[in-house]
Design an enzyme around this catalytic site. Structure first.
Site, mmCIF file in Angstrom:
data_model
loop_
_atom_site.group_PDB
_atom_site.id
_atom_site.type_symbol
_atom_site.label_atom_id
_atom_site.label_comp_id
_atom_site.label_asym_id
_atom_site.label_seq_id
_atom_site.Cartn_x
_atom_site.Cartn_y
_atom_site.Cartn_z
ATOM 1 N N GLU A 1 -1.257 -36.263 29.257
ATOM 2 C CA GLU A 1 -2.067 -35.247 28.925
ATOM 3 C C GLU A 1 -3.504 -35.827 28.462
ATOM 4 O O GLU A 1 -4.392 -35.287 27.838
ATOM 5 C CB GLU A 1 -1.671 -34.369 27.669
ATOM 6 C CG GLU A 1 -0.431 -33.376 28.150
ATOM 7 C CD GLU A 1 -0.007 -32.727 26.905
ATOM 8 O OE1 GLU A 1 -0.440 -32.860 25.711
ATOM 9 O OE2 GLU A 1 0.678 -31.685 27.277
ATOM 10 N N TYR B 1 0.933 -1.157 -0.090
ATOM 11 C CA TYR B 1 0.089 -0.180 0.072
ATOM 12 C C TYR B 1 1.016 1.311 0.001
ATOM 13 O O TYR B 1 1.805 1.473 0.882
ATOM 14 C CB TYR B 1 -0.915 0.011 1.413
ATOM 15 C CG TYR B 1 -2.101 1.179 1.212
ATOM 16 C CD1 TYR B 1 -3.291 0.893 0.713
ATOM 17 C CD2 TYR B 1 -1.702 2.589 1.443
ATOM 18 C CE1 TYR B 1 -4.271 1.749 0.703
ATOM 19 C CE2 TYR B 1 -2.399 3.400 1.322
ATOM 20 C CZ TYR B 1 -3.944 3.001 1.117
ATOM 21 O OH TYR B 1 -4.855 4.069 0.854
ATOM 22 N N GLU C 1 9.425 6.146 16.607
ATOM 23 C CA GLU C 1 9.637 5.784 14.991
ATOM 24 C C GLU C 1 11.097 6.130 14.749
ATOM 25 O O GLU C 1 11.731 5.257 14.400
ATOM 26 C CB GLU C 1 8.570 6.250 14.408
ATOM 27 C CG GLU C 1 8.878 5.810 12.945
ATOM 28 C CD GLU C 1 7.701 6.604 12.036
ATOM 29 O OE1 GLU C 1 7.541 6.045 10.759
ATOM 30 O OE2 GLU C 1 7.147 7.570 12.417
ATOM 31 N N HIS D 1 -1.727 -39.927 20.680
ATOM 32 C CA HIS D 1 -0.368 -39.480 20.334
ATOM 33 C C HIS D 1 0.602 -40.506 21.095
ATOM 34 O O HIS D 1 1.568 -40.724 20.574
ATOM 35 C CB HIS D 1 -0.387 -38.070 21.289
ATOM 36 C CG HIS D 1 -0.976 -36.766 20.582
ATOM 37 N ND1 HIS D 1 -2.335 -36.757 20.392
ATOM 38 C CD2 HIS D 1 -0.415 -35.814 20.155
ATOM 39 C CE1 HIS D 1 -2.735 -35.541 19.893
ATOM 40 N NE2 HIS D 1 -1.474 -34.902 19.604
ATOM 41 N N ASP E 1 14.820 8.239 5.237
ATOM 42 C CA ASP E 1 13.520 8.254 4.482
ATOM 43 C C ASP E 1 13.667 7.844 3.063
ATOM 44 O O ASP E 1 12.794 7.397 2.521
ATOM 45 C CB ASP E 1 12.805 9.750 4.613
ATOM 46 C CG ASP E 1 11.947 9.581 5.860
ATOM 47 O OD1 ASP E 1 11.831 8.810 6.769
ATOM 48 O OD2 ASP E 1 11.356 10.980 6.117
ATOM 49 N N GLN F 1 -11.055 -0.051 0.879
ATOM 50 C CA GLN F 1 -11.422 -0.911 -0.170
ATOM 51 C C GLN F 1 -10.292 -1.582 -0.919
ATOM 52 O O GLN F 1 -10.388 -2.880 -1.300
ATOM 53 C CB GLN F 1 -12.373 0.021 -1.301
ATOM 54 C CG GLN F 1 -11.479 1.132 -1.860
ATOM 55 C CD GLN F 1 -11.685 2.385 -1.073
ATOM 56 O OE1 GLN F 1 -11.817 2.287 -0.021
ATOM 57 N NE2 GLN F 1 -11.378 3.784 -1.798
#
Length: 430
Positions: free
Chosen positions: A415, A130, A327, A420, A361, A191
Site C-alpha cells: 500500500e 425522548y 414493525e 506502517h 407494548d 429543540q
C-alpha cells in the site's frame, strides 16, 4: 380499508405505493429542523426556552421552570392509585428481566503464539431518551428506553418530554421514577433533540439519543447523528396481522385498531387466505368502531393507509410479510412457532391468537421501540446492546510479533505506507 388481492397484476405496485411513507425526509421539515438545531447549538438554554414556549404554549421564564428533579418524579408516583403504581413496577421488572438476557460480556482468547485477542464491553456514560407527548401519554416508552440502559450499566439517563400547555402527566413522570431516570427536562421537538446532542448550559450533552417522536424529532435525530449516536429514525407505527381464520374476528379487528389509534398516519394491514374471513373482520370493525374514543384517528388511519390483502396460502403470506418487514407482526395462526421460522424481517413477532401486540407494548418484556418503514430488513429492536459499545483487545506476544510483523510489512509495502511497514519491522528479531 383498501382491499388487495395477490392475484391482481397490479398487486406489487399497489402494495409498494401503500408502504411508501417518510415524513422525516420532507425538505420543508428538514429546513425548519436545521434552523432550530443551529439556534439551540448557538444560544443554548435561551433558545430552548423560547422554542418550548412557542411550540408547547408554556410560559417558562428560566430553564429551572423546565427541569424536574427526583423529588418531583417521586411525588408524581405517590399521587397515582395503587393499581397504576403496581402496573408500572410490574412492567419495569419484566422489561428489566428480558433485557438482562441481552447483556454482552467482555471476552478474550489466546492464539497458538500467545497473542491475546478479545473484546471489551463497556456501557455508554450518558444517554438521552425522548418520550413523545401530545396526542397520548407514553409511560411505556419511558420504561422501554430507560430499563435497557440501566441493565447495560449507563450511569446517567436524561429524559426529555414535551408538556403541551404546561400540563405534566403524572403517569409518565412516575414511570421515570420507577425506571430510574436521572433528570427530566419538560421540552420536546427538534429543540429537545438538539439540546441533548450539543448540550446547553443546563442540559448535558449525551452520547446517544433513543426513543420515537414525530416527523420533526425524526428529522432532528437524523441531523445530529454523528455528533451523538441514535437508535433509529422512527416512522409511523405499523402492524401486520397474519390470520388463518381461527382467531375470533373481533380480536383481530381490535388488534388493527390498537395501532391505528396511535396516529392518522399509522398503518394497519391484515393478510388472510379466506375472503369470507376478511369480510368477517371488516364487519367486526364496522361494529366495534362505534365504541372507540379515538374513532376519528382510527378511521383516518385505516382510510389513508390501512389494507386487507387476500393471499392464496400461508407460504405466500410469509413472502409478502418479509417484503413489508413490519414493525409489529402478529402470527394469529395455528402452529405459530413453525410459521415464525419463515419470517426473516420483522421488528417483533407476536405468536398465537392470545398474543396481542398491546401486551408487547407494555409488559411482556421485549422492547417496543422497533424498526419501522421496512427498516426491519436491516435493523433490530432497541435493546441492552444499544447502550453498550465494543473495544477490540489486542496484545501481541513477542513470538506473535515475528509472524504478524512480516505479514503486516508485506501488506504495508503493498500500500506504499512505509512507516506502517517499518513500525512492524522494528519489532522483528531478524
Amino acid at each position: 380499508m383498501k382491499k388487495l388481492d395477490t392475484q391482481s397484476p397490479d398487486f406489487q405496485a399497489e402494495l409498494k405505493a401503500l408502504l411508501a411513507f417518510e415524513t422525516a425526509q420532507n425538505p420543508e421539515i428538514d429546513r425548519i429542523v436545521a434552523d432550530i438545531c443551529a439556534d439551540v447549538q448557538k444560544r443554548g438554554d435561551a433558545a430552548l426556552i423560547e422554542y418550548t414556549n412557542r411550540f408547547d404554549g408554556t410560559s417558562a421564564q428560566t430553564i429551572d421552570d423546565l427541569i424536574l428533579t427526583q423529588d418531583d418524579l417521586q411525588s408524581a408516583f405517590g399521587r397515582l392509585p395503587e393499581n397504576i403504581q403496581t402496573a408500572l413496577k410490574t412492567a419495569a421488572r419484566r422489561v428489566e428481566s428480558y433485557h438482562k438476557h441481552q447483556k454482552m460480556e467482555s471476552w478474550t482468547y489466546e492464539d497458538e503464539d500467545g497473542t491475546l485477542l478479545g473484546q471489551q464491553i463497556t456501557p455508554l456514560d450518558r444517554v438521552g431518551i425522548y418520550v413523545p407527548g401530545g396526542k397520548a401519554a407514553y409511560p411505556s416508552s419511558v420504561i422501554m428506553n430507560a430499563m435497557p440502559a440501566h441493565v447495560a450499566g449507563v450511569k446517567e439517563i436524561i429524559m426529555v418530554v414535551p408538556t403541551p400547555k404546561g400540563e405534566r402527566n403524572d403517569i409518565v413522570l412516575a414511570a421515570a421514577f420507577v425506571a430510574g431516570v436521572t433528570k427530566v427536562f419538560t421540552v420536546g421537538g427538534a429543540q429537545a433533540v438538539a439540546a441533548l446532542a450539543y448540550g446547553t448550559e443546563s442540559v448535558p450533552q449525551v452520547d446517544k439519543i433513543t426513543g420515537p417522536g414525530n416527523a420533526f424529532v425524526a428529522a432532528a435525530k437524523r441531523r445530529v447523528f454523528g455528533v451523538v449516536g441514535i437508535d433509529m429514525v422512527a416512522g409511523p407505527s405499523e402492524i401486520l396481522v397474519i390470520a388463518d381464520g381461527t382467531t375470533p374476528a373481533d380480536w383481530v379487528a381490535m388488534d388493527l385498531f390498537s395501532q391505528a389509534e396511535h396516529d392518522e398516519i399509522a398503518q394497519a394491514i391484515l393478510i388472510g387466505t379466506s375472503q369470507a374471513y376478511l369480510d368477517e373482520v371488516q364487519t367486526a370493525m364496522n361494529r366495534l368502531i362505534e365504541t372507540m374514543p379515538r374513532r376519528a384517528i382510527i378511521e383516518a388511519s385505516l382510510g389513508n393507509r390501512g389494507v386487507m390483502i387476500l393471499a392464496k396460502d400461508l407460504d405466500e403470506v410469509c413472502e409478502i410479510a418479509n417484503y413489508i418487514s413490519p414493525e409489529h407482526l402478529e402470527l394469529s395462526v395455528e402452529n405459530p412457532q413453525e410459521w415464525a421460522k419463515k419470517i426473516r424481517h420483522a421488528g417483533a413477532i407476536f405468536m398465537g391468537r392470545y398474543t396481542s401486540e398491546s401486551l408487547g407494548d407494555y409488559c411482556a418484556g421485549p422492547n417496543h421501540v422497533l424498526p419501522t418503514s421496512r427498516t426491519a430488513r436491516f435493523s433490530s429492536p432497541l435493546g441492552t446492546y444499544d447502550f453498550q459499545k465494543r473495544s477490540s483487545l489486542i496484545q501481541v506476544s513477542e513470538q506473535g510479533a515475528q509472524k504478524l510483523g512480516k505479514t503486516a510489512s508485506v501488506l504495508a509495502h503493498g500500500e506504499s505506507l512505509t512507516a506502517h511497514a517499518r513500525a512492524a519491522e522494528f519489532r522483528l528479531k531478524d
